[in-house]
Design an enzyme around this catalytic site. Structure first.
Site, mmCIF file in Angstrom:
data_model
loop_
_atom_site.group_PDB
_atom_site.id
_atom_site.type_symbol
_atom_site.label_atom_id
_atom_site.label_comp_id
_atom_site.label_asym_id
_atom_site.label_seq_id
_atom_site.Cartn_x
_atom_site.Cartn_y
_atom_site.Cartn_z
ATOM 1 N N THR A 67 0.700 -1.203 -0.040
ATOM 2 C CA THR A 67 -0.074 0.029 0.063
ATOM 3 C C THR A 67 0.822 1.275 0.030
ATOM 4 O OG1 THR A 67 -0.388 -0.374 2.408
ATOM 5 C CG2 THR A 67 -2.248 -0.928 0.962
ATOM 6 N N THR A 68 1.977 1.102 0.578
ATOM 7 C CA THR A 68 2.724 2.349 0.448
ATOM 8 C C THR A 68 3.344 2.705 -0.972
ATOM 9 O OG1 THR A 68 3.601 2.048 2.931
ATOM 10 C CG2 THR A 68 5.028 3.403 1.677
ATOM 11 N N TYR B 144 -13.233 -2.849 2.901
ATOM 12 C CA TYR B 144 -14.838 -2.221 2.449
ATOM 13 C C TYR B 144 -15.709 -3.225 2.752
ATOM 14 C CZ TYR B 144 -18.603 0.190 0.257
ATOM 15 O OH TYR B 144 -19.872 0.627 0.139
ATOM 16 N N TYR C 151 -1.827 -9.983 6.171
ATOM 17 C CA TYR C 151 -1.856 -8.328 6.384
ATOM 18 C C TYR C 151 -3.127 -7.732 7.279
ATOM 19 C CZ TYR C 151 -0.549 -3.166 5.871
ATOM 20 O OH TYR C 151 -0.413 -1.947 5.828
ATOM 21 N N ARG D 249 -7.458 0.629 8.566
ATOM 22 C CA ARG D 249 -7.534 1.094 6.810
ATOM 23 C C ARG D 249 -8.591 0.373 6.377
ATOM 24 N NH1 ARG D 249 -4.047 4.872 5.339
ATOM 25 N NH2 ARG D 249 -2.200 5.525 6.522
ATOM 26 N N LYS E 116 1.559 -9.790 8.849
ATOM 27 C CA LYS E 116 2.170 -8.367 9.218
ATOM 28 C C LYS E 116 0.843 -7.787 10.394
ATOM 29 C CE LYS E 116 2.694 -3.594 7.209
ATOM 30 N NZ LYS E 116 2.660 -2.878 5.767
ATOM 31 N N ILE F 148 7.762 -4.770 8.901
ATOM 32 C CA ILE F 148 7.352 -4.263 7.536
ATOM 33 C C ILE F 148 7.207 -2.751 7.541
ATOM 34 C CG2 ILE F 148 5.987 -4.435 5.584
ATOM 35 C CD1 ILE F 148 5.766 -7.615 6.145
#
Length: 238
Positions: free
Chosen positions: A44-45, A107, A133, A138, A161, A203
């Site tokens: 995502t980064t 979502y 993850y 988020r 993660k 991470i």
């Protein structure tokens, strides 16, 4: 098992909005020289939400090429669509990734049974190791600890993660995990403590700007050298 400071690498772009592969190569070389232990490409980064599928695969392939076996490359390949997550995982496998980072479906807010089905499907789409993850802040979807432990019994689901920042939860998974299942921090402010508890690394977003310090701090924490880890962590916080 991949252990240590794992950078959630940014994806660089040029002024026209295209991926800057020259800059990407420099970043990979920089992280190798600074002691980063592994790279997550298109997490995502790394702008996974905005890259096209073609760009996604090309960035993974290029990162693997630039790393040239010096450090492992983990590919971000998650989606809130199970079919798309499997497709991205298959593409990352073809692109040469060494492992897959698969985020909890966002979502849709699936129940725990849905998460089990989703991640089992992703795992069945590749022979590569899968790292779960969990970042409910988020995604709004939380992989329960017992769900994590159930998924840990899948042969190629090899770690998580944990970006909750909740050390009690991390400690529970560390206590009950099967042999060979890694627990990584995904929350830089609590990464040191998680590694001191027995975690396998971080991470990290911070590693993009302070890779050597992060690498040294995580190594010290994993080795149980609290005073050294705290001193290095204080520099990172400063």
């Amino acid at each position: 098992m991949i252990r240590g400071s794992i950078v959630a690498l940014v994806t660089p772009f040029n002024a026209s909005g295209a991926v800057d592969y020259d800059a990407l190569k420099r970043l990979v070389d920089f992280h190798v020289s600074e002691g980063t232990h592994a790279i997550v490409a298109v997490g995502t980064t790394g702008e996974s939400a905005t890259l096209t599928h073609t760009e996604d695969s090309e960035v993974i392939k290029a990162t693997v090429e630039y790393a040239d076996g010096r450090i492992p490359v983990i590919a971000g390949a998650g989606s809130n669509s199970t079919a798309e997550a499997c497709q991205l995982t298959e593409a990352a496998t073809v692109a040469g990734a060494h492992a897959i980072l698969s985020v909890a479906p966002y979502y849709n807010k699936p129940p725990q049974s849905g998460l089990l089905a989703h991640f089992r499907a992703v795992a069945s789409s590749t022979d590569l190791p899968i790292i779960l993850y969990n970042v409910p802040g988020r995604t709004v979807t939380d992989i329960a600890d017992d769900t994590t432990l159930e998924l840990a019994e899948v042969s190629n689901i090899v770690g998580i993660k944990d970006a909750t920042g909740d050390l009690d939860r991390a400690q529970y998974v560390l206590k009950h995990r099967p042999d060979g299942f890694a627990v990584y921090s995904g929350d830089d402010p609590t990464a040191m403590e998680l590694c001191l508890l027995g975690g396998d690394g971080d991470i990290s977003v911070t590693a993009n700007v302070a890779p050597r310090l992060m690498s040294q701090m995580i190594e010290a924490a994993m080795d149980g050298r609290r005073e050294v880890a705290e001193a290095l962590n204080d520099q990172l916080l400063g």
